[in-house]
Design a protein around this motif. Structure first.
Motif, PDB file in Angstrom:
ATOM      1  N   HIS A  97       0.969  -1.245  -0.031  1.00 12.62           N
ATOM      2  CA  HIS A  97       0.011   0.036  -0.215  1.00 12.62           C
ATOM      3  C   HIS A  97       0.880   1.046   0.084  1.00 12.62           C
ATOM      4  O   HIS A  97       2.054   1.207   0.476  1.00 12.62           O
ATOM      5  CB  HIS A  97      -0.846   0.016   1.325  1.00 12.62           C
ATOM      6  N   ILE A  98       0.355   2.278  -0.398  1.00 12.62           N
ATOM      7  CA  ILE A  98       0.913   3.473  -0.161  1.00 12.62           C
ATOM      8  C   ILE A  98       0.333   4.483   0.851  1.00 12.62           C
ATOM      9  O   ILE A  98      -0.965   4.460   1.080  1.00 12.62           O
ATOM     10  CB  ILE A  98       0.912   4.622  -1.203  1.00 12.62           C
ATOM     11  N   ILE A  99       1.054   4.711   1.903  1.00 13.29           N
ATOM     12  CA  ILE A  99       0.646   5.338   3.324  1.00 13.29           C
ATOM     13  C   ILE A  99       0.902   6.903   3.319  1.00 13.29           C
ATOM     14  O   ILE A  99       2.029   7.128   3.090  1.00 13.29           O
ATOM     15  CB  ILE A  99       1.233   4.519   4.324  1.00 13.29           C
ATOM     16  N   THR A 124       9.652  -0.682   4.245  1.00 12.01           N
ATOM     17  CA  THR A 124       9.090   0.910   3.701  1.00 12.01           C
ATOM     18  C   THR A 124       9.989   1.509   2.741  1.00 12.01           C
ATOM     19  O   THR A 124      11.386   1.383   3.101  1.00 12.01           O
ATOM     20  CB  THR A 124       8.975   1.573   4.926  1.00 12.01           C
ATOM     21  N   ILE A 125       9.383   2.252   1.961  1.00 15.35           N
ATOM     22  CA  ILE A 125      10.175   3.282   1.158  1.00 15.35           C
ATOM     23  C   ILE A 125       9.430   4.627   0.959  1.00 15.35           C
ATOM     24  O   ILE A 125       8.282   4.752   0.784  1.00 15.35           O
ATOM     25  CB  ILE A 125      10.409   2.706  -0.271  1.00 15.35           C
ATOM     26  N   THR A 126      10.289   5.588   0.778  1.00  9.79           N
ATOM     27  CA  THR A 126       9.706   6.951   0.856  1.00  9.79           C
ATOM     28  C   THR A 126       9.572   7.243  -0.511  1.00  9.79           C
ATOM     29  O   THR A 126      10.637   7.126  -1.285  1.00  9.79           O
ATOM     30  CB  THR A 126      10.736   8.028   1.304  1.00  9.79           C
ATOM     31  N   ILE A 127       8.265   7.698  -0.890  1.00  6.25           N
ATOM     32  CA  ILE A 127       8.163   7.835  -2.405  1.00  6.25           C
ATOM     33  C   ILE A 127       8.088   9.586  -2.603  1.00  6.25           C
ATOM     34  O   ILE A 127       8.656  10.156  -3.278  1.00  6.25           O
ATOM     35  CB  ILE A 127       6.535   7.444  -2.934  1.00  6.25           C
ATOM     36  N   HIS A 137       5.529   3.837   0.759  1.00  8.38           N
ATOM     37  CA  HIS A 137       5.280   2.420   0.199  1.00  8.38           C
ATOM     38  C   HIS A 137       5.612   1.472   1.306  1.00  8.38           C
ATOM     39  O   HIS A 137       6.945   1.197   1.541  1.00  8.38           O
ATOM     40  CB  HIS A 137       6.024   2.180  -1.203  1.00  8.38           C
ATOM     41  N   ALA A 138       4.531   0.779   1.725  1.00  5.95           N
ATOM     42  CA  ALA A 138       4.876  -0.308   2.643  1.00  5.95           C
ATOM     43  C   ALA A 138       4.516  -1.655   2.208  1.00  5.95           C
ATOM     44  O   ALA A 138       3.396  -1.756   1.538  1.00  5.95           O
ATOM     45  CB  ALA A 138       4.006  -0.040   4.068  1.00  5.95           C
ATOM     46  N   ILE A 139       5.086  -2.636   2.525  1.00  5.47           N
ATOM     47  CA  ILE A 139       5.141  -3.855   1.747  1.00  5.47           C
ATOM     48  C   ILE A 139       3.817  -4.727   2.695  1.00  5.47           C
ATOM     49  O   ILE A 139       3.373  -5.428   1.847  1.00  5.47           O
ATOM     50  CB  ILE A 139       6.503  -4.665   1.620  1.00  5.47           C
TER      51      ILE A 139
ATOM     52  N   GLN C  41      11.758  -2.402  -3.417  1.00 10.30           N
ATOM     53  CA  GLN C  41      12.013  -2.659  -1.832  1.00 10.30           C
ATOM     54  C   GLN C  41      13.269  -3.706  -1.690  1.00 10.30           C
ATOM     55  O   GLN C  41      14.024  -3.407  -1.007  1.00 10.30           O
ATOM     56  CB  GLN C  41      10.777  -3.306  -1.352  1.00 10.30           C
ATOM     57  N   LYS C  45      17.191  -1.789  -0.976  1.00 10.56           N
ATOM     58  CA  LYS C  45      17.790  -2.126   0.605  1.00 10.56           C
ATOM     59  C   LYS C  45      18.817  -3.220   0.406  1.00 10.56           C
ATOM     60  O   LYS C  45      19.972  -2.951   0.716  1.00 10.56           O
ATOM     61  CB  LYS C  45      16.904  -2.991   1.190  1.00 10.56           C
ATOM     62  N   HIS C  94      14.765   6.597  -4.079  1.00 10.03           N
ATOM     63  CA  HIS C  94      13.635   7.613  -4.012  1.00 10.03           C
ATOM     64  C   HIS C  94      13.156   8.384  -5.206  1.00 10.03           C
ATOM     65  O   HIS C  94      12.183   8.554  -5.605  1.00 10.03           O
ATOM     66  CB  HIS C  94      13.978   8.500  -2.878  1.00 10.03           C
ATOM     67  N   THR C 109      -1.943  -3.756  -5.515  1.00  6.91           N
ATOM     68  CA  THR C 109      -2.689  -3.998  -4.225  1.00  6.91           C
ATOM     69  C   THR C 109      -3.645  -5.046  -4.599  1.00  6.91           C
ATOM     70  O   THR C 109      -3.853  -5.449  -5.401  1.00  6.91           O
ATOM     71  CB  THR C 109      -3.143  -2.719  -3.712  1.00  6.91           C
ATOM     72  N   ALA C 114      -5.239   2.349  -3.284  1.00  6.50           N
ATOM     73  CA  ALA C 114      -3.660   2.284  -3.324  1.00  6.50           C
ATOM     74  C   ALA C 114      -3.179   3.520  -2.402  1.00  6.50           C
ATOM     75  O   ALA C 114      -2.120   2.835  -1.633  1.00  6.50           O
ATOM     76  CB  ALA C 114      -3.588   3.205  -4.794  1.00  6.50           C
ATOM     77  N   ILE C 116      -3.925   5.054   1.208  1.00  4.80           N
ATOM     78  CA  ILE C 116      -4.539   5.179   2.917  1.00  4.80           C
ATOM     79  C   ILE C 116      -3.863   6.162   3.600  1.00  4.80           C
ATOM     80  O   ILE C 116      -2.711   6.185   3.851  1.00  4.80           O
ATOM     81  CB  ILE C 116      -4.845   3.624   3.420  1.00  4.80           C
TER      82      ILE C 116
END
Lengths: 165, 88, 121
Positions: A97-99, A124-127, A137-139, C41, C45, C94, C109, C114, C116
């Motif tokens: 999801h994108i949070i 998590t990755i900053t967009i 973006h969190a997996i 991701q 990393k 980024h 998703t 998409a 939240i």
């Protein structure tokens, strides 16, 4: 001549000496010229305050203390990703999801540090950073529960957000 | 130790080959860009290991740093370009 | 071969092997994940830690024939590559994701929502 020019000059010149590896007069004078040029363009990059104060030293010390914790988080992140990538039923485990959440950080340096730290921590990755909101973006939903949480407190403490205003 | 470095360099080259799968068949343009970046990091390490094998570390380390900076700047430029053009 | 050399060699082998292991998992994740947000991701990393670990190993091995000035300079340069990648890798990740998000691509998703808000009210 403000103090911050002098300290930036010393840092840049040390880097020059390490990279060139030549210690005769010609190469050192070339180094002095290029360091002065670079500092005259980008002197506000390393130390953002106009006058060099005691705060800058504490900030640097706290930043160095922050790095081991970050390294520990990075190792955790890598084990997490490795587990996901090598898991045979990977598609059931992830739920991306994108949070969007609000931050209380204001300074550029702390925003950048927080963004890089989010990118390096598990899942998590900053967009995007826009108007004080982070898009991350969190997996899966479990890693998202820790945001912003402890890390924002730590970055806030490192760059002394409260005292500067 | 030379054999160990050679083996690691071979493993990394094999990983580069796997990454090229995404560069060729990647469904979107950005998959291909990421793939090029990933290949860049592995090449950086292969260059360092080459320096250890040929005993010319002082020369290869500069090439390796140049490669790191180039792949970093390349990623930034691709990102800027595709936002401006709206190709993605 | 002195005992110090043996210890140094073992440390170097362990560091470089772990680095290459993380490279390999990054590559596997890069192939298996469903969309490029998740692929980032994996690569963003694993490549960072892989480069940091392997560069530390190579920098240690560059010191193996004596602590002369040239060797120390080479070792410092390799550590600078590691530090540079430690700062630059997340930034490049980024930047690429930022451009993809601005171009209007939304992530894969399961439930179709998409973006939240956080924390949920």
């Amino acid at each position: 001549m403000p103090m911050r020019y002098f300290i930036s000059f010393i840092i840049f010149f040390l880097l020059w000496v390490i990279w060139s590896g030549q210690f005769d007069f010609f190469h050192l004078s070339l180094g002095v010229i290029s360091c002065v040029l670079v500092i005259s363009i980008s002197h506000d990059l390393l130390f953002q305050r106009k006058n060099f104060q005691k705060k800058d030293i504490t900030e640097t010390a706290r930043f160095i203390k922050y790095i081991p914790w970050l390294l520990y988080q990075i190792v955790l992140a890598n084990i997490h990703v490795a587990k996901l990538a090598l898991h045979p039923r990977m598609n059931d485990l992830i739920d991306p999801h994108i949070i969007r959440f609000k931050t209380k950080l204001r300074k550029d340096m702390s925003l950048v540090t927080f963004a890089n730290s989010i990118t390096l921590t598990p899942g998590t990755i900053t967009i995007l950073i826009r108007d004080g909101y982070y898009f991350v973006h969190a997996i899966d939903m479990k890693v998202a529960e820790d945001l912003p949480g402890e890390m924002e407190e730590r970055v806030c403490h490192v760059f002394m957000e409260d005292s500067d205003g | 130790m030379d054999n160990f470095f050679l083996a690691i360099a071979l493993v990394l080259s094999f990983l580069v080959l796997i990454c090229l799968y995404r560069a060729v068949f990647g469904p979107t343009v950005i998959d291909r860009i990421i793939s090029v970046g990933v290949v860049g990091t592995k090449t950086l390490l292969v260059l360092l290991l080459m320096g250890l094998i040929y005993k010319r570390m002082d020369m290869f380390v500069d090439i390796s740093l140049l490669y790191a900076i180039l792949s970093f700047i390349g990623a930034l430029i691709f990102a800027k370009y595709f936002v401006r053009k709206g190709v993605l | 071969m002195s005992i110090l050399t043996v210890v140094l060699n073992i440390v170097v082998i362990v560091l470089i092997s772990f680095g290459v292991f993380f490279f390999a998992t990054g590559t596997v994740g890069f192939l298996r994940f469903p969309d490029f947000y998740s692929r980032m991701q994996a690569t963003g990393k694993c490549d960072t830690l892989g480069v940091v670990l392997s560069c530390t190993g190579v920098a240690l091995y560059a010191l193996h024939d004596g602590l002369s000035l040239g060797n120390i300079l080479v070792s410092l340069k390799i550590m600078f590559i590691a530090v540079f990648w430690f700062l630059g890798g997340p930034t490049a990740t980024h930047a690429l994701l930022n451009s993809a998000f601005k171009s209007g691509i939304l992530p894969w998703t399961k439930d179709g929502k998409a973006i939240i808000e956080w924390p949920p009210k």
